[in-house]
Design a protein around this motif. Sequence first.
Motif, PDB file in Angstrom:
ATOM      1  N   LEU A 145     -24.360 -84.933 -17.547  1.00 36.66           N
ATOM      2  CA  LEU A 145     -25.316 -84.556 -18.370  1.00 36.66           C
ATOM      3  C   LEU A 145     -24.866 -83.897 -19.682  1.00 36.66           C
ATOM      4  O   LEU A 145     -24.942 -84.120 -21.050  1.00 36.66           O
ATOM      5  CB  LEU A 145     -26.721 -84.028 -18.083  1.00 36.66           C
ATOM      6  CG  LEU A 145     -27.691 -84.026 -19.014  1.00 36.66           C
ATOM      7  CD1 LEU A 145     -28.039 -85.364 -19.522  1.00 36.66           C
ATOM      8  CD2 LEU A 145     -29.029 -83.132 -18.445  1.00 36.66           C
ATOM      9  N   PHE A 146     -23.957 -82.697 -19.339  1.00 32.39           N
ATOM     10  CA  PHE A 146     -23.491 -81.942 -20.231  1.00 32.39           C
ATOM     11  C   PHE A 146     -22.319 -82.738 -21.029  1.00 32.39           C
ATOM     12  O   PHE A 146     -22.257 -82.755 -22.233  1.00 32.39           O
ATOM     13  CB  PHE A 146     -22.526 -80.773 -19.560  1.00 32.39           C
ATOM     14  CG  PHE A 146     -21.756 -80.002 -20.175  1.00 32.39           C
ATOM     15  CD1 PHE A 146     -22.146 -79.020 -21.063  1.00 32.39           C
ATOM     16  CD2 PHE A 146     -20.248 -80.136 -20.251  1.00 32.39           C
ATOM     17  CE1 PHE A 146     -21.531 -78.123 -21.806  1.00 32.39           C
ATOM     18  CE2 PHE A 146     -19.464 -79.539 -21.306  1.00 32.39           C
ATOM     19  CZ  PHE A 146     -20.092 -78.536 -21.961  1.00 32.39           C
ATOM     20  N   ASP A 147     -21.732 -83.702 -20.461  1.00 30.03           N
ATOM     21  CA  ASP A 147     -20.766 -84.451 -21.099  1.00 30.03           C
ATOM     22  C   ASP A 147     -21.496 -85.542 -21.825  1.00 30.03           C
ATOM     23  O   ASP A 147     -20.912 -85.614 -23.424  1.00 30.03           O
ATOM     24  CB  ASP A 147     -19.864 -85.372 -20.060  1.00 30.03           C
ATOM     25  CG  ASP A 147     -18.888 -84.866 -19.263  1.00 30.03           C
ATOM     26  OD1 ASP A 147     -18.412 -83.782 -19.480  1.00 30.03           O
ATOM     27  OD2 ASP A 147     -18.457 -85.276 -18.361  1.00 30.03           O
ATOM     28  N   ILE A 148     -22.365 -85.815 -21.661  1.00 31.74           N
ATOM     29  CA  ILE A 148     -23.366 -86.849 -22.337  1.00 31.74           C
ATOM     30  C   ILE A 148     -23.785 -85.986 -23.824  1.00 31.74           C
ATOM     31  O   ILE A 148     -23.581 -86.506 -25.044  1.00 31.74           O
ATOM     32  CB  ILE A 148     -24.610 -87.742 -21.800  1.00 31.74           C
ATOM     33  CG1 ILE A 148     -23.828 -88.667 -20.753  1.00 31.74           C
ATOM     34  CG2 ILE A 148     -25.319 -88.323 -22.789  1.00 31.74           C
ATOM     35  CD1 ILE A 148     -25.003 -89.253 -19.919  1.00 31.74           C
ATOM     36  N   PHE A 151     -19.721 -99.143 -18.917  1.00 30.10           N
ATOM     37  CA  PHE A 151     -20.989 -99.037 -19.536  1.00 30.10           C
ATOM     38  C   PHE A 151     -22.027 -99.643 -18.557  1.00 30.10           C
ATOM     39  O   PHE A 151     -23.420 -99.251 -19.127  1.00 30.10           O
ATOM     40  CB  PHE A 151     -20.875-100.154 -20.972  1.00 30.10           C
ATOM     41  CG  PHE A 151     -21.009-101.641 -20.407  1.00 30.10           C
ATOM     42  CD1 PHE A 151     -22.204-102.328 -20.554  1.00 30.10           C
ATOM     43  CD2 PHE A 151     -19.815-102.430 -20.134  1.00 30.10           C
ATOM     44  CE1 PHE A 151     -22.221-103.613 -20.106  1.00 30.10           C
ATOM     45  CE2 PHE A 151     -19.814-103.611 -19.607  1.00 30.10           C
ATOM     46  CZ  PHE A 151     -21.062-104.296 -19.850  1.00 30.10           C
ATOM     47  N   GLN A 152     -21.809-100.047 -17.537  1.00 31.91           N
ATOM     48  CA  GLN A 152     -22.920-100.544 -16.651  1.00 31.91           C
ATOM     49  C   GLN A 152     -23.350 -99.456 -16.063  1.00 31.91           C
ATOM     50  O   GLN A 152     -24.637 -99.238 -15.702  1.00 31.91           O
ATOM     51  CB  GLN A 152     -22.387-101.484 -15.572  1.00 31.91           C
ATOM     52  CG  GLN A 152     -21.800-102.746 -15.852  1.00 31.91           C
ATOM     53  CD  GLN A 152     -20.482-102.903 -16.517  1.00 31.91           C
ATOM     54  OE1 GLN A 152     -19.807-102.025 -16.617  1.00 31.91           O
ATOM     55  NE2 GLN A 152     -19.795-104.073 -16.341  1.00 31.91           N
ATOM     56  N   GLN A 153     -22.508 -98.320 -15.856  1.00 33.24           N
ATOM     57  CA  GLN A 153     -22.924 -97.158 -15.341  1.00 33.24           C
ATOM     58  C   GLN A 153     -24.003 -96.443 -16.263  1.00 33.24           C
ATOM     59  O   GLN A 153     -25.193 -95.798 -15.810  1.00 33.24           O
ATOM     60  CB  GLN A 153     -21.821 -96.081 -14.986  1.00 33.24           C
ATOM     61  CG  GLN A 153     -22.338 -94.818 -14.385  1.00 33.24           C
ATOM     62  CD  GLN A 153     -22.858 -94.898 -12.803  1.00 33.24           C
ATOM     63  OE1 GLN A 153     -22.732 -95.664 -12.178  1.00 33.24           O
ATOM     64  NE2 GLN A 153     -23.891 -94.238 -12.782  1.00 33.24           N
ATOM     65  N   MET A 159     -24.947 -95.194 -31.469  1.00 34.83           N
ATOM     66  CA  MET A 159     -23.503 -95.287 -30.586  1.00 34.83           C
ATOM     67  C   MET A 159     -23.916 -96.328 -29.501  1.00 34.83           C
ATOM     68  O   MET A 159     -25.099 -96.284 -28.969  1.00 34.83           O
ATOM     69  CB  MET A 159     -23.388 -93.921 -29.746  1.00 34.83           C
ATOM     70  CG  MET A 159     -22.131 -93.869 -28.670  1.00 34.83           C
ATOM     71  SD  MET A 159     -21.782 -92.255 -28.305  1.00 34.83           S
ATOM     72  CE  MET A 159     -21.007 -91.566 -29.714  1.00 34.83           C
ATOM     73  N   SER A 160     -23.219 -97.225 -29.305  1.00 41.82           N
ATOM     74  CA  SER A 160     -23.234 -98.304 -28.307  1.00 41.82           C
ATOM     75  C   SER A 160     -22.990 -97.608 -26.702  1.00 41.82           C
ATOM     76  O   SER A 160     -22.599 -96.593 -26.600  1.00 41.82           O
ATOM     77  CB  SER A 160     -22.233 -99.321 -28.389  1.00 41.82           C
ATOM     78  OG  SER A 160     -21.059 -98.956 -28.094  1.00 41.82           O
TER      79      SER A 160
END
Length: 117
Positions: free
Chosen positions: A32-35, A14-16, A1-2
């Motif tokens: 972190l949960f979302d990721i 994407f910078q974040q 995944m990019s």
Amino acid sequence: MSQEQLAAAIGVTFQQVQKYERGSNRISASRLFDIARVLGVPIAFFFEDITEETTKGRPTQNLPEQAGLGEPLVPAFEQDEMSRSETLELVRAFWRLPSQEMRTQILDLLKTMSRRD
């Protein structure tokens, strides 16, 4: 995944994501949960390689019985509603609604429901 795909999936630029990856910005627990959700891994996945050697030299925090200026610690369920994860989740879902008209209708519905006894 990019980085671009991950960023879009979790609602940041994407910078974040690059700043998270480099360690320039810290990742909140909710992010972190979302990721983890997007990547399909448990949150524990991000901590599997942490050993005592990894954390050597890092300060540890012993939680006092009292939180600052003699105030007792507040249990999580009693914390300010505006800082709870459910509030953040609700706000994110609200802003993902497809139109201003729908947001207005949902807001009116919630106001009506909150006045009920």
